[in-house]
Each structure stands twice: as C-alpha cells, then as structure tokens.
Design an enzyme around this catalytic site. Structure first.
Site, PDB file in Angstrom:
ATOM      1  N   ASP A   1       0.822  -1.205   0.000  1.00 45.97           N
ATOM      2  CA  ASP A   1       0.000   0.000   0.000  1.00 45.97           C
ATOM      3  C   ASP A   1       0.860   1.261   0.000  1.00 45.97           C
ATOM      4  O   ASP A   1       2.088   1.204   0.188  1.00 45.97           O
ATOM      5  CB  ASP A   1      -0.951   0.010   1.210  1.00 45.97           C
ATOM      6  CG  ASP A   1      -0.295  -0.499   2.492  1.00 45.97           C
ATOM      7  OD1 ASP A   1       0.946  -0.430   2.591  1.00 45.97           O
ATOM      8  OD2 ASP A   1      -1.017  -0.957   3.384  1.00 45.97           O
TER       9      ASP A   1
ATOM     10  N   ASP B   1      -7.320  -3.034  14.233  1.00 44.06           N
ATOM     11  CA  ASP B   1      -8.705  -3.397  13.925  1.00 44.06           C
ATOM     12  C   ASP B   1      -8.778  -4.646  13.039  1.00 44.06           C
ATOM     13  O   ASP B   1      -9.816  -4.948  12.463  1.00 44.06           O
ATOM     14  CB  ASP B   1      -9.427  -2.217  13.250  1.00 44.06           C
ATOM     15  CG  ASP B   1      -8.761  -1.799  11.939  1.00 44.06           C
ATOM     16  OD1 ASP B   1      -7.790  -2.458  11.501  1.00 44.06           O
ATOM     17  OD2 ASP B   1      -9.220  -0.804  11.344  1.00 44.06           O
TER      18      ASP B   1
ATOM     19  N   HIS C   1      -7.091  -5.215  10.234  1.00 44.43           N
ATOM     20  CA  HIS C   1      -6.953  -5.025   8.783  1.00 44.43           C
ATOM     21  C   HIS C   1      -5.680  -5.673   8.254  1.00 44.43           C
ATOM     22  O   HIS C   1      -4.683  -5.787   8.960  1.00 44.43           O
ATOM     23  CB  HIS C   1      -7.032  -3.548   8.376  1.00 44.43           C
ATOM     24  CG  HIS C   1      -5.920  -2.667   8.858  1.00 44.43           C
ATOM     25  ND1 HIS C   1      -6.115  -1.362   9.249  1.00 44.43           N
ATOM     26  CD2 HIS C   1      -4.582  -2.889   9.002  1.00 44.43           C
ATOM     27  CE1 HIS C   1      -4.956  -0.829   9.594  1.00 44.43           C
ATOM     28  NE2 HIS C   1      -4.016  -1.738   9.460  1.00 44.43           N
TER      29      HIS C   1
ATOM     30  N   GLU D   1      -9.629  -2.097   5.479  1.00 48.92           N
ATOM     31  CA  GLU D   1     -10.266  -1.776   6.747  1.00 48.92           C
ATOM     32  C   GLU D   1     -11.496  -2.662   6.957  1.00 48.92           C
ATOM     33  O   GLU D   1     -11.954  -3.324   6.020  1.00 48.92           O
ATOM     34  CB  GLU D   1     -10.683  -0.293   6.712  1.00 48.92           C
ATOM     35  CG  GLU D   1      -9.514   0.676   6.527  1.00 48.92           C
ATOM     36  CD  GLU D   1      -8.672   0.854   7.785  1.00 48.92           C
ATOM     37  OE1 GLU D   1      -8.488  -0.122   8.537  1.00 48.92           O
ATOM     38  OE2 GLU D   1      -8.186   1.976   8.001  1.00 48.92           O
TER      39      GLU D   1
END
Ligand code: PGA
Length: 264
Positions: free
Chosen positions: A72, A141, A143, A148
């Site tokens: 990313d 979280d 991811h 996400e």
C-alpha cells in the site's frame, strides 16, 4: 492456518526473516524464475528487515532474483515525504539489500489516474508470475494492508478511505496530529493477498492481541479482514507472546503443541 508463537518480538521477527529467506533459497535451488514477494511497512516488519539485511550481507540469501510488490501507499503524500511508504522501504530495506531497482514495485499514490494505477498494479503482479509469499502485518482493527473493516474479501487493488481509528493509530508518525495523516491510500485487496501461494502475517505486542484472537478464533468475516486467512491453504500468523495474549488457553496450547511436534 499455522500459528507460530515466540517469546518476544525479536524471536518472532527472526523466525519470519528466516522463513522468507528459506523460501527464496528453495525456489532459487530449483528454478530460474524470480521469487515474487509482497512486502509491508509499519513498525512490525522492521526487525524482520534488519535480519534479512544481515542475511544478505552474510551471503545467506540474495534478492537479486526477487521481485517485490508493496501492499500500500498513502494517496497524495509526496514520495520523498519521510512517512511515505516509498521512503520507509528504502530506509529500512531496499537501500541495504541487492534487489535490482527495476524489480521494486510500490503503488504511486500521486498517479494522475489512481484507478488505472491500481489496475496496472494487479496486471504487473500477474505478469511477474503471481506472488509466491505475501508478508504482512495486522492492524489493531484486524486489517490486512489497508483493507479496513467491511472491505470486501473479494477486493483487488484500489483506493481505500482510511478509518478514523487507523488514522489515529498512524498519527504517531505524523507529529501525533491526526489531521496530517492522509485520508486515503492505495491498497492491494484482500483477494490480492489471498491469491499469493503463501501468506505470512507478523503480529507483535499486546496492541495486536485482540485482532490476532479475532483473526484466528473469530468468524471468517469482512469485519476483521485478516480472518480471511482462515480460507487460505497456506496461511501463517507469527506472533510474540504478547500478541498471542488474547487467545484461548486451549488454542495457545494447541499451537504450541503443533510447533513442538513439527520442530519449528
Ligand atoms: P504497524 O501497522 O506495523 O505499524 O503496527 C500494521 C498494520 O497496520 O498493518
């Protein structure tokens, strides 16, 4: 899914580095084709990259025939910004190993046509022969890359809007000012990661414990995108003891027993 638990972050990171090096060397022993690896950024991979650099310098592994694709990159952050993932990768890995410049692929978050940039990235992965091993971290979280919660488990490389939570977590790199953290990123999709022959996820520290437990013991769900690894034939999560801290006692014992039986 295989889960490897080491006492501390160094032990887990060295295990990950040795696994990556072994896979590169194993392919090189039987094929002239390049080894294609997916790479990540963040605090998590730093010790793994340090060990890989040591191994390259010691002649224990070479990246001369390795092609890499990073997971990313932020949208709109200049490449030369110290917190761009371009800067990170050169600082922590590429400046110190023998991977040819033309083999390095990082998404361009400043491309004039971001959609085309993402589509071309997927094509480049296919042209390289597909990813042999995807090495990633895990978000608090759950991811994977910047997928996400509620990202499609079928997703491919695309523009992602970052959650406020992720921006707060990453604000530590941006003077603790959440407003300085880019709101969007380009990210490989969940399906891009799962298309790799193998996926190796490294999780370090107690902050990752809830996400690790959800990924391993929770349901296969877009709520925690690393849980998608449950459907991968060759997924490994390597964690330190703190990151394994929310696993059920029985799960923990089971994974330790498998490690011992397999001599990992
Ligand atoms: P970290 O990020 O390594 O900086 O904790 C991991 C991630 O968000 O995937």
């Amino acid at each position: 899914m295989k889960v490897i638990i080491r006492n501390d972050s160094k032990g887990a990171s060295v295990w990950a580095a040795h696994y990556i090096a072994r896979k590169i060397n194993e392919k090189a022993a039987v094929s002239d084709k390049p080894f294609v690896i997916g790479l990540c950024t963040g605090s998590t991979p730093i010790e793994t990259y340090e060990e890989l650099i040591r191994m390259v310098k010691a002649g224990e592994v070479s990246f001369k025939n390795v092609i890499s694709f990073n997971m990313d990159e932020y949208v709109g952050l200049p490449v030369e910004h110290p917190e761009s993932y371009h800067s990170f990768m050169y600082k922590y890995l590429f400046n110190h190993i023998d991977e040819p410049e033309e083999n390095i692929h990082i998404l361009n978050g400043n491309a004039p046509d971001l959609k085309a940039e993402c589509e071309n990235y997927e094509k480049a992965i296919v042209e390289a022969g597909g990813i042999d091993l995807f090495f990633g971290g895990i978000g608090e979280d759950g991811h994977i890359a910047f997928n996400e919660p509620f990202s499609s488990l079928q997703s491919r490389t695309r523009v992602m809007t970052l959650t406020y939570d992720t921006r707060v977590v990453n604000s530590r790199f941006f003077d603790n000012d959440v407003n300085k953290v880019p709101k969007q990123a380009l990210s490989v999709g969940v399906a891009t990661v799962l298309s790799a022959q193998e996926v190796l996820i490294l999780a370090l520290g107690s902050k990752k414990a809830r996400a690790v437990a959800e990924s391993i013991e929770g349901p296969y769900s877009h709520y925690c995108t690393v849980s998608s690894l449950q459907a991968h034939p060759a997924g490994i999560i390597v964690c330190d003891d703190l990151a394994a801290g929310e696993l059920k006692v029985n799960s923990y014992r089971y994974f330790k027993a498998v490690e011992e039986a397999e001599g990992e």
